[in-house]
Design a protein around this motif. Structure first.
Motif, PDB file in Angstrom:
ATOM      1  N   VAL A 202       0.855  -1.183   0.000  1.00 32.58           N
ATOM      2  CA  VAL A 202       0.000   0.000   0.000  1.00 32.58           C
ATOM      3  C   VAL A 202       0.890   1.232   0.000  1.00 32.58           C
ATOM      4  CG1 VAL A 202      -1.728   1.324   1.283  1.00 32.58           C
ATOM      5  CG2 VAL A 202      -1.859  -1.179   1.244  1.00 32.58           C
ATOM      6  N   ALA A 203       0.644   2.143  -0.938  1.00 32.85           N
ATOM      7  CA  ALA A 203       1.417   3.378  -1.014  1.00 32.85           C
ATOM      8  C   ALA A 203       0.533   4.551  -0.639  1.00 32.85           C
ATOM      9  CB  ALA A 203       1.979   3.577  -2.414  1.00 32.85           C
ATOM     10  N   ASP A 204       1.082   5.476   0.120  1.00 34.94           N
ATOM     11  CA  ASP A 204       0.394   6.718   0.454  1.00 34.94           C
ATOM     12  C   ASP A 204       1.449   7.811   0.508  1.00 34.94           C
ATOM     13  OD1 ASP A 204      -1.031   8.876   1.478  1.00 34.94           O
ATOM     14  OD2 ASP A 204      -2.273   7.619   2.769  1.00 34.94           O
ATOM     15  N   GLY A 205       1.491   8.615  -0.541  1.00 39.42           N
ATOM     16  CA  GLY A 205       2.507   9.653  -0.613  1.00 39.42           C
ATOM     17  C   GLY A 205       3.900   9.055  -0.702  1.00 39.42           C
ATOM     18  N   SER A 206       4.766   9.485   0.199  1.00 38.96           N
ATOM     19  CA  SER A 206       6.159   9.042   0.159  1.00 38.96           C
ATOM     20  C   SER A 206       6.425   7.823   1.036  1.00 38.96           C
ATOM     21  CB  SER A 206       7.074  10.186   0.605  1.00 38.96           C
ATOM     22  OG  SER A 206       6.746  10.585   1.927  1.00 38.96           O
ATOM     23  N   VAL A 207       5.360   7.166   1.515  1.00 41.92           N
ATOM     24  CA  VAL A 207       5.518   5.988   2.374  1.00 41.92           C
ATOM     25  C   VAL A 207       4.752   4.812   1.780  1.00 41.92           C
ATOM     26  CG1 VAL A 207       5.221   5.027   4.688  1.00 41.92           C
ATOM     27  CG2 VAL A 207       5.731   7.458   4.414  1.00 41.92           C
ATOM     28  N   THR A 208       5.428   3.667   1.696  1.00 38.16           N
ATOM     29  CA  THR A 208       4.802   2.436   1.226  1.00 38.16           C
ATOM     30  C   THR A 208       5.013   1.362   2.284  1.00 38.16           C
ATOM     31  OG1 THR A 208       5.194   2.975  -1.100  1.00 38.16           O
ATOM     32  CG2 THR A 208       4.792   0.668  -0.590  1.00 38.16           C
ATOM     33  N   THR A 209       4.000   0.545   2.520  1.00 38.67           N
ATOM     34  CA  THR A 209       4.106  -0.554   3.477  1.00 38.67           C
ATOM     35  C   THR A 209       3.651  -1.842   2.804  1.00 38.67           C
ATOM     36  OG1 THR A 209       1.913   0.084   4.309  1.00 38.67           O
ATOM     37  CG2 THR A 209       3.819   0.833   5.561  1.00 38.67           C
ATOM     38  N   THR A 210       4.051  -2.966   3.382  1.00 33.75           N
ATOM     39  CA  THR A 210       3.691  -4.268   2.816  1.00 33.75           C
ATOM     40  C   THR A 210       3.143  -5.181   3.915  1.00 33.75           C
ATOM     41  OG1 THR A 210       5.751  -5.495   3.215  1.00 33.75           O
ATOM     42  CG2 THR A 210       5.699  -4.033   1.294  1.00 33.75           C
ATOM     43  N   THR A 211       2.574  -6.297   3.472  1.00 36.11           N
ATOM     44  CA  THR A 211       2.138  -7.326   4.414  1.00 36.11           C
ATOM     45  C   THR A 211       3.346  -8.154   4.838  1.00 36.11           C
ATOM     46  OG1 THR A 211       1.568  -8.814   2.599  1.00 36.11           O
ATOM     47  CG2 THR A 211      -0.176  -7.381   3.427  1.00 36.11           C
ATOM     48  N   GLY A 212       3.171  -9.473   4.952  1.00 40.88           N
ATOM     49  CA  GLY A 212       4.175 -10.322   5.575  1.00 40.88           C
ATOM     50  C   GLY A 212       5.515 -10.402   4.878  1.00 40.88           C
ATOM     51  N   ILE A 213       6.367 -11.232   5.422  1.00 39.41           N
ATOM     52  CA  ILE A 213       7.777 -11.337   5.063  1.00 39.41           C
ATOM     53  C   ILE A 213       7.996 -11.523   3.566  1.00 39.41           C
ATOM     54  CG2 ILE A 213       9.829 -12.791   5.396  1.00 39.41           C
ATOM     55  CD1 ILE A 213       8.628 -13.317   8.276  1.00 39.41           C
ATOM     56  N   THR A 214       7.246 -12.439   2.944  1.00 37.35           N
ATOM     57  CA  THR A 214       7.482 -12.728   1.526  1.00 37.35           C
ATOM     58  C   THR A 214       6.989 -11.614   0.612  1.00 37.35           C
ATOM     59  OG1 THR A 214       5.422 -14.018   1.491  1.00 37.35           O
ATOM     60  CG2 THR A 214       7.491 -15.228   1.821  1.00 37.35           C
ATOM     61  N   ALA A 215       6.280 -10.629   1.143  1.00 34.79           N
ATOM     62  CA  ALA A 215       5.801  -9.519   0.305  1.00 34.79           C
ATOM     63  C   ALA A 215       6.938  -8.648  -0.202  1.00 34.79           C
ATOM     64  CB  ALA A 215       4.799  -8.664   1.081  1.00 34.79           C
ATOM     65  N   SER A 216       8.124  -8.775   0.382  1.00 34.33           N
ATOM     66  CA  SER A 216       9.228  -7.959  -0.118  1.00 34.33           C
ATOM     67  C   SER A 216       9.630  -8.346  -1.533  1.00 34.33           C
ATOM     68  CB  SER A 216      10.440  -8.042   0.815  1.00 34.33           C
ATOM     69  OG  SER A 216      10.882  -9.363   0.982  1.00 34.33           O
ATOM     70  N   MET A 217       9.256  -9.556  -1.977  1.00 33.73           N
ATOM     71  CA  MET A 217       9.577  -9.948  -3.349  1.00 33.73           C
ATOM     72  C   MET A 217       8.742  -9.145  -4.358  1.00 33.73           C
ATOM     73  SD  MET A 217       9.925 -13.776  -4.992  1.00 33.73           S
ATOM     74  CE  MET A 217      11.276 -14.256  -3.911  1.00 33.73           C
ATOM     75  N   PRO A 218       7.404  -9.168  -4.292  1.00 29.72           N
ATOM     76  CA  PRO A 218       6.656  -8.312  -5.227  1.00 29.72           C
ATOM     77  C   PRO A 218       6.900  -6.827  -5.003  1.00 29.72           C
ATOM     78  CG  PRO A 218       5.170  -9.334  -3.641  1.00 29.72           C
ATOM     79  CD  PRO A 218       6.485 -10.006  -3.485  1.00 29.72           C
ATOM     80  N   MET A 219       7.183  -6.431  -3.752  1.00 28.29           N
ATOM     81  CA  MET A 219       7.456  -5.023  -3.479  1.00 28.29           C
ATOM     82  C   MET A 219       8.707  -4.562  -4.221  1.00 28.29           C
ATOM     83  SD  MET A 219       6.551  -2.239  -1.820  1.00 28.29           S
ATOM     84  CE  MET A 219       7.165  -1.247  -3.183  1.00 28.29           C
ATOM     85  N   MET A 220       9.773  -5.351  -4.163  1.00 29.19           N
ATOM     86  CA  MET A 220      11.004  -4.961  -4.838  1.00 29.19           C
ATOM     87  C   MET A 220      10.847  -4.989  -6.360  1.00 29.19           C
ATOM     88  SD  MET A 220      12.980  -3.936  -2.560  1.00 29.19           S
ATOM     89  CE  MET A 220      11.561  -3.505  -1.531  1.00 29.19           C
ATOM     90  N   LEU A 221      10.061  -5.918  -6.883  1.00 28.46           N
ATOM     91  CA  LEU A 221       9.817  -5.932  -8.329  1.00 28.46           C
ATOM     92  C   LEU A 221       9.041  -4.692  -8.753  1.00 28.46           C
ATOM     93  CD1 LEU A 221       8.953  -9.711  -8.773  1.00 28.46           C
ATOM     94  CD2 LEU A 221      11.001  -8.529  -9.605  1.00 28.46           C
ATOM     95  N   THR A 222       8.101  -4.263  -7.918  1.00 28.16           N
ATOM     96  CA  THR A 222       7.356  -3.032  -8.213  1.00 28.16           C
ATOM     97  C   THR A 222       8.279  -1.821  -8.171  1.00 28.16           C
ATOM     98  OG1 THR A 222       5.351  -4.016  -7.278  1.00 28.16           O
ATOM     99  CG2 THR A 222       5.387  -1.621  -7.506  1.00 28.16           C
TER     100      THR A 222
END
Length: 378
Positions: A202-222
């Motif tokens: 979820v992105a809001d302005g200059s801050v983005t957050t993710t769900t659990g541990i494995t979410a860093s994979m799609p987050m980094m691809l994004t």
């Protein structure tokens, strides 16, 4: 938070079991929900990419950790994925000098302290990645996050790292998400945060957050897509073993259930039935696979993963992560050594590790691991 992100939760479950075990246990849902991940509107995806656009041609990414306990995969997977993409300069930082002890497994040498980073880069980072930490309110980490935000950095909270971002006051009044287990805690501490369900990020302005541990994979691809375009992100995704990724997520499928609690309780009580498993460190090994495998085996409540190598010298991974062996000069017995699946892509290595956990401990233990990783199994 102790060695595993859920060990403290396991202790709490045991205490609860002593004080009214039956009523509490049967108040839990009897099973997970077979939830469907709803689609994400195109405009929402476009808005996230726009919010993540770099301000510099080749951005500088800082991954911050505290020395005594920073989550393994949250710290290493963003570093490994971004470095293999080669679209940014990536630095692993620590709040103080010395190594970073990751939990629930691995110890690494950071690239610099936050003080050294500030001296070398007074303009600040383009992006700051915030993993889960054992303390949400570490004074040095909080002060540094605030200073980076003031300099214009885009802040990305991975998993329960969102609680650290919230503790710094950077989520006040913003839309956000976090790991399912810590959601209630984050909202109690930061009541103005507006939780968004059914999103891996979820992105809001200059801050983005993710769900659990494995979410860093799609987050980094994004993030790679925002920096270098879709074609580059798809090439890195293929290298990781993912053919598709996006922000879709079925939040209802991840929650504390009766089978989860009973499996954790049974394994926690049977402390004599726990084993230490060896992970051999090899030069040029894939740090993303290593993080996922060591993390998964250390979340079974039946085992912990320890690394070993021929010498006590650090072992450098494929993308420059320096891992410090837990033991050296020993050859771990074959029966208690686990594979790092060196010829598999990272996403496949995680799936194969979960299969190996099932073979060793049973499907219910694997479900406990996947639930902690908040991993929608393929």
């Amino acid at each position: 938070m102790s060695k595993s992100a859920f060990l403290s939760g396991g202790v709490a479950l045991i205490i609860l079991s002593i004080a009214g075990f039956g009523g509490w246990l049967f108040s839990l849902p009897p099973a997970t929900v077979a939830a469907e991940a709803p689609p994400v509107p195109q405009q929402e995806g476009d808005a996230m990419l726009a919010s993540l656009k770099p301000k510099r041609e080749r951005p500088l990414v800082a991954v911050i950790g505290i020395n005594d306990a920073t989550e393994t995969t949250d710290y290493l997977m963003p570093t490994g994925i971004l470095r293999r993409a080669d679209v940014a300069d990536v630095m692993m930082l620590a709040t103080g000098p010395g190594p970073v002890q990751l939990y629930p497994a691995l110890k690494v040498e950071p690239d610099a302290t936050i003080a050294a980073f500030d001296a070398a880069h007074p303009e600040g980072a383009g992006y700051v990645i915030v993993p889960a930490m054992s303390r949400d309110d570490d004074p040095a980490a909080i002060a540094w996050l605030r200073s980076q935000a003031e300099k214009g950095a885009t802040i990305i909270g991975i998993c329960a790292g969102a609680k650290v971002v919230a503790a710094a006051g950077l989520l006040d009044g913003k839309r956000a998400t976090t790991h399912w287990y810590y959601l209630g805690e984050m909202l109690r501490r930061s009541p103005t945060v507006r939780y968004v369900a059914d999103r891996r990020m979820v992105a809001d302005g200059s801050v983005t957050t993710t769900t659990g541990i494995t979410a860093s994979m799609p987050m980094m691809l994004t993030l790679i897509e925002a920096i270098a375009g879709r074609d580059k992100a798809e090439a890195v995704a293929h290298d990781l073993g993912l053919e598709q990724w996006d922000a879709r997520h079925a939040s209802g499928a991840f929650r504390l259930t009766r089978p989860f609690a009973t499996t954790v309780l049974a394994s926690s009580v049977a402390f004599w039935n726990r084993e230490e498993l060896g992970v051999r460190l090899e030069p040029d090994m894939d740090e993303v696979s290593l993080a996922l495998i060591a993390d998964a085996w250390s979340r079974t409540y039946r085992s912990s993963a320890s690394t070993f190598a021929a010498s006590s010298e650090t072992v450098e991974s494929r993308n420059g992560v320096r891992v410090i062996p837990d033991q050296s000069g020993t050859n771990w017995p074959e029966g208690v050594r686990v594979s790092t699946f060196p010829h598999s892509k990272p996403a496949d290595a995680l799936d194969r590790t979960l299969d190996a956990i099932t073979a060793r401990y049973g499907e219910r233990t694997t479900e406990v691991v996947a639930m902690q990783l908040e991993y929608p199994r393929r």
